[in-house]
Motif scaffolding. Sequence first.
Motif, short mmCIF file in Angstrom:
data_model
loop_
_atom_site.label_atom_id
_atom_site.label_comp_id
_atom_site.label_asym_id
_atom_site.label_seq_id
_atom_site.Cartn_x
_atom_site.Cartn_y
_atom_site.Cartn_z
N ILE A 56 43.36 51.48 38.19
CA ILE A 56 44.19 50.82 37.15
C ILE A 56 43.73 51.27 35.75
CG2 ILE A 56 44.71 48.57 36.08
CD1 ILE A 56 44.51 47.39 38.98
N LEU A 57 42.41 51.30 35.56
CA LEU A 57 41.88 51.72 34.25
C LEU A 57 42.30 53.16 33.93
CD1 LEU A 57 38.24 50.29 34.52
CD2 LEU A 57 40.03 49.47 32.98
N CYS A 58 42.21 54.04 34.94
CA CYS A 58 42.59 55.45 34.74
C CYS A 58 44.08 55.55 34.44
CB CYS A 58 42.25 56.29 35.97
SG CYS A 58 40.49 56.51 36.22
N ALA A 59 44.88 54.75 35.14
CA ALA A 59 46.34 54.79 34.92
C ALA A 59 46.66 54.37 33.49
CB ALA A 59 47.03 53.87 35.93
N ILE A 60 46.00 53.29 33.03
CA ILE A 60 46.24 52.83 31.64
C ILE A 60 45.87 53.94 30.66
CG2 ILE A 60 45.51 51.18 29.86
CD1 ILE A 60 44.99 49.15 32.16
N PHE A 61 44.73 54.58 30.93
CA PHE A 61 44.26 55.65 30.03
C PHE A 61 45.26 56.81 30.00
CE2 PHE A 61 41.79 59.48 29.08
CZ PHE A 61 41.20 59.10 27.89
N VAL A 63 48.45 56.79 30.73
CA VAL A 63 49.71 56.39 30.07
C VAL A 63 49.51 56.44 28.55
CG1 VAL A 63 51.24 54.41 29.65
CG2 VAL A 63 50.58 55.00 31.99
N ARG A 64 48.35 55.93 28.12
CA ARG A 64 48.07 55.93 26.68
C ARG A 64 48.05 57.36 26.11
NH1 ARG A 64 42.48 53.34 24.83
NH2 ARG A 64 41.80 55.51 24.84
N GLN A 65 47.42 58.26 26.87
CA GLN A 65 47.34 59.65 26.41
C GLN A 65 48.72 60.30 26.43
OE1 GLN A 65 44.52 58.90 25.29
NE2 GLN A 65 43.45 60.78 25.72
N LEU B 165 37.95 51.51 26.77
CA LEU B 165 38.61 51.92 28.02
C LEU B 165 37.84 53.08 28.67
CD1 LEU B 165 40.95 51.51 29.94
CD2 LEU B 165 42.35 52.98 28.49
#
Lengths: 170, 506
Positions: A56-61, A63-65, B165
Amino acid sequence: MADHTPSRDGEPQPIGAQLIIPIAAIIFTLYYFWTIVDAPWTAQVSAFFVGCILLILCAIFLVRQALAVRHGRANLGIGDLVTHADVRSGRLAIFVLTVLYIVVIQWTGFAITTFVFLFLSIAILTRGHRLGLVGLVSFCMVIAGYLLFIVAFDVRIPHGPFEVLMQKVF
Amino acid sequence: MGEIATFGHLFLESLSYWWVIIPSVLLGMVVGALPGFSAANTIIVLLPLTLAMPVEVGLIFMIAIYCSSHMGAGIPAILVNIPGTAGAAATPLDGYPMAKQGRGQQALAISFIASCLGGLLTTVMALFAMPLLGQVGYYMHSVELIVVMLFGISLIATIAAGDTLKGLIAGFLGLMIGAIGSDYVYATPRATFGFLELYDGVPVIPVLVGLFAVSEAFLIMDQTSIVSEENQATIRHGTWAATFEGMHIALTRWWHIVWTSIIGLVVGVIPGAGASIACFVAYQQSRSFSKTPELYTTGHPEGLIAPEAANNGVTSGTLVPLLTLGIPGGETAAIMLIVLQYHGVNFGPTLFQLHPEIGYGVFTAMTVTYLMMLATALPIARYMSHVTMVPIAYLAPLIVSFTLLGAFVPRQYMFDMGLAVIFGVIGYLARKTGYHVAAILIGVILGPLLEQYFLRALKESNGDIMVLFSSTLGNVLWVALIISLLMPTLLAKWRADTAGVALAGK
């Protein structure tokens, strides 16, 4: 927070290199899940708990990028992660020497391998200046290491011809 | 009054063993500074000698090595950005920038004062508060310990990385790497890539060596030395003044040493937490309450005092469960237990009735050790700081070869040297792209512990995941965890708003 502000000249920031760790983390987590898919629940539960949070953390990152790239604040360049300076400074050559060091040390032993590694590495970084001094420093360091590791702490470091000879002499 | 007289007598008796303490302190500082040579390893290597000694001499010898190795681990962390053990992982955050500014001697003096005073204070506190501290372990069940560990990861994520993050990704990646190996119940191999050497899990020392030492050596290779030419002149012409200045800086922040070392003491009492979490908790708290939080990670003395005082506060904390309950709080404590059992001394509630001279003697020996550490370490700070002037061309290959051997030492597998190189590459990539290596390391250390507590909690609740929110203390810790994650963003916003209002007012 993430710094995606374009540089002063308005150029978007290269963020490709920042994606390596999250992508590697995703691949590793999926590999981990694959190895436990048929395992008992005791082997799965903690890994699924931690692994899902990581995904989940990687997915958020990511998407942000992706949004930063889409809005023109960033591009997928790798910046200064790998440059010609890595070759010029000798970093790449010493990395190759390091890999050779850990491969060869089991046959040639601590003293000989470390001396050769130190001599070549220092010679590369000093651009071959004052090789006599480089040889002397390498020799002294190996002897100091031998006294510290083997004589003082009795550590079983990889043995080669030099260590065998020393054992026979003393 | 009678107790004070007993402590006084034991103190004088410990002092009479100065001939054991001083060499042990020097040995402890060396093994603490070398990655792979922990205090526990050294005591194991010297076990035949320790067992042959009279019980009190053996105990003092082990305690002196144990305490001084905690301080020794901070020396390479400050001078070359390579912590000797995971307990010093927060020390380079402000210690290394100080060394790069040519203030290595001052930083070492600050570190020595914070370590010794922090250790000294918590030892005295533990001596008097032992019955109370011994109870802490009773309140920390599997659920609470899971939250403590996630709390540790979240703290490191918010402290060490500029981007929370990224810090969390690094921490949770570390937890996943730490969970490599056979599972605890059926020994099912997980994510071992087919390597038998990983069935017991990922060894911590090669990870530490790779992430910190190898990656740092490769990063600095294009520089000529750690400090600039200008700062080299300062070091070269340095006098004792920098040591005295460092001592003055640390002593004027005595209150900072007091409360951050108490954090170390309390975290040390919690089983499994240890110095690696304590140093980050103390650092985060120090920054949160600081009037100048923006100076942290730029070479701020308080950012150096907090982790050093805390990781030495841990030393007495980890011994409390051993002495009061007979449960060793760490590796070194476990070895002490074995040595003293060999001599017929049993730890636990009866220790203070049957062998009060051993029970209280542990703490008086620690007190004397910290005093002697101060006297031994401070005079050599000036000379140690010269390490930062060694040309990188010589320093980097030395770091690579000697720390790789350090990776080999604990298990004596050639595989571990290769593992250190792989983690060196991961560390290099992480540092170059803004993922802090300390978060990965702490994750690797906590990964197996988290799994153990997680399984235990689920087993006790028959698989009900809501057990994680079933205890009051656990829920308080969950709230603290969420606050710790949100606080940096909220504080930054509040500061920006305050600054905006002030500007508008002008």
